[in-house]
Design a protein around this motif. Structure first.
Motif, PDB file in Angstrom:
ATOM      1  N   ILE A   1       0.902   4.173  -2.723  1.00 53.83           N
ATOM      2  CA  ILE A   1       0.690   5.570  -2.335  1.00 53.83           C
ATOM      3  C   ILE A   1       1.811   6.447  -2.876  1.00 53.83           C
ATOM      4  N   ASN A   2       3.025   5.964  -2.773  1.00 55.07           N
ATOM      5  CA  ASN A   2       4.169   6.732  -3.270  1.00 55.07           C
ATOM      6  C   ASN A   2       4.067   6.961  -4.777  1.00 55.07           C
TER       7      ASN A   2
ATOM      8  N   GLN B   1       0.827  -1.206   0.000  1.00 51.38           N
ATOM      9  CA  GLN B   1       0.000   0.000   0.000  1.00 51.38           C
ATOM     10  C   GLN B   1       0.863   1.260   0.000  1.00 51.38           C
TER      11      GLN B   1
ATOM     12  N   SER C   1       0.759   9.201  -5.625  1.00 49.95           N
ATOM     13  CA  SER C   1       0.914  10.606  -5.246  1.00 49.95           C
ATOM     14  C   SER C   1       1.827  11.333  -6.226  1.00 49.95           C
TER      15      SER C   1
ATOM     16  N   SER D   1      -0.652  10.095   2.221  1.00 48.04           N
ATOM     17  CA  SER D   1      -0.774  10.247   0.775  1.00 48.04           C
ATOM     18  C   SER D   1      -1.067  11.697   0.400  1.00 48.04           C
ATOM     19  N   THR D   2      -1.958  12.327   1.165  1.00 53.46           N
ATOM     20  CA  THR D   2      -2.296  13.733   0.912  1.00 53.46           C
ATOM     21  C   THR D   2      -1.074  14.621   1.085  1.00 53.46           C
TER      22      THR D   2
ATOM     23  N   ALA E   1      -2.589   6.332   6.479  1.00 52.26           N
ATOM     24  CA  ALA E   1      -1.993   6.231   5.147  1.00 52.26           C
ATOM     25  C   ALA E   1      -2.617   7.241   4.189  1.00 52.26           C
ATOM     26  N   SER E   2      -3.913   7.481   4.320  1.00 53.50           N
ATOM     27  CA  SER E   2      -4.592   8.471   3.471  1.00 53.50           C
ATOM     28  C   SER E   2      -4.069   9.872   3.755  1.00 53.50           C
TER      29      SER E   2
ATOM     30  N   LYS F   1       1.419  14.344  -1.931  1.00 50.93           N
ATOM     31  CA  LYS F   1       1.017  15.062  -3.139  1.00 50.93           C
ATOM     32  C   LYS F   1       1.522  16.505  -3.107  1.00 50.93           C
TER      33      LYS F   1
END
Length: 273
Positions: free
Chosen positions: A187-188, A183, A191, A244-245, A240-241, A248
């Protein structure tokens, strides 16, 4: 069973190095498919060998310009009016297969597309909250009434104005991550794609958004979308969300300050039509 059908169905799948997933994906839907289009972006594993072992598969290869672009290209290879779209790490559950079969056997309908729920398996359990379920999106649609849109890599089907949509029973089962490390890797990568896409569209770095948006995302997922009901996995998903934000905006900073031309983990052909 196919003799009772009033309409034919194309299934569209895009792939890249999906040897671990593509066989189960195809097997889950082949009983209701008249053809299965697999559009591969030059895999280096056994994806092609496995996919072409199924008699209904038509296999095509093309460089990968982006998720939205590639999925629209896959639609172009379909020969039937009705299309069902799956990702390689997804499966149609038995209820959904029965629903699709019933639809194919039904009389002429005025419906242009069907929304289907997606249920994700992650960290040892099915995630039924955290904004991950039911997350209904159009997946079964008439080709002339729909197109893939969205901000890469977060694509979705949009019906044309005046089209009619309904909800179909059954779930798309999503085996998105093998573990938490997978995950984080995803995400990396995602993003990077979002930052690169947004920068190309003119968005620039904002310190205030970098500070406050991740915190807001955590509250949204864990509290307002009931992530706490998913137990420890729900907490991990919320964190994790938020991470991720943050990524970005951090990567947007690199692009905005001309420290990089593009994130290093984006494939070279990405963004090229």
């Amino acid at each position: 069973m196919e003799g009772k059908r009033k309409r034919k169905l194309s299934v569209a799948i895009i792939t890249f190095n999906e040897e671990k997933n593509i066989g189960d994906c195809i097997r889950s839907i082949e009983s209701v498919a008249d053809e299965i289009i697999v559009l591969d972006s030059l895999s280096t594993d056994r994806t092609k060998e496995i996919a072409t072992s199924f008699s209904k598969v038509k296999f095509y290869e093309s460089p990968f310009p982006g998720h939205v672009e590639q999925k629209n290209k896959a639609i172009g290879f379909c020969s039937n009016d009705w299309i069902f779209s799956l990702d390689a790490d997804e499966r149609a559950d038995k209820t959904l297969v029965h629903s699709i079969e019933a639809f194919l056997e039904s009389e002429v309908t005025t419906v242009d597309g069907y929304k289907i729920a997606r249920l994700t398996y992650h960290l040892g359990r099915w995630i039924r909250h955290s904004g991950w379920y039911p997350l209904r999106r159009f997946r079964l649609f008439q080709r002339n009434a729909a197109t893939w849109v969205g901000e890469n890599p977060h694509d979705y089907i949009e019906l044309k104005p005046g089209s009619v949509g309904k909800v179909m029973k059954g779930d798309i089962l999503h085996y998105s991550f093998t573990d938490f490390s997978h995950q984080i890797t995803t995400i990396n990568q995602f993003s990077s794609i979002v930052a690169y896409t947004r920068y190309a569209k003119g968005e620039r770095f904002s310190l205030s958004k970098t500070i406050f948006k991740p915190f807001g995302k955590f509250i949204e997922i864990y509290v307002f979308k009931f992530g706490f009901l998913d137990g420890i996995p729900g907490l991990w998903i919320a964190i994790a969300s938020a991470f991720s934000t943050f990524l970005k905006f951090a990567k947007l900073y690199e692009l905005d300050r001309k420290q990089i031309e593009r994130p290093s983990n984006i494939r070279k052909e990405y963004g090229k039509n």
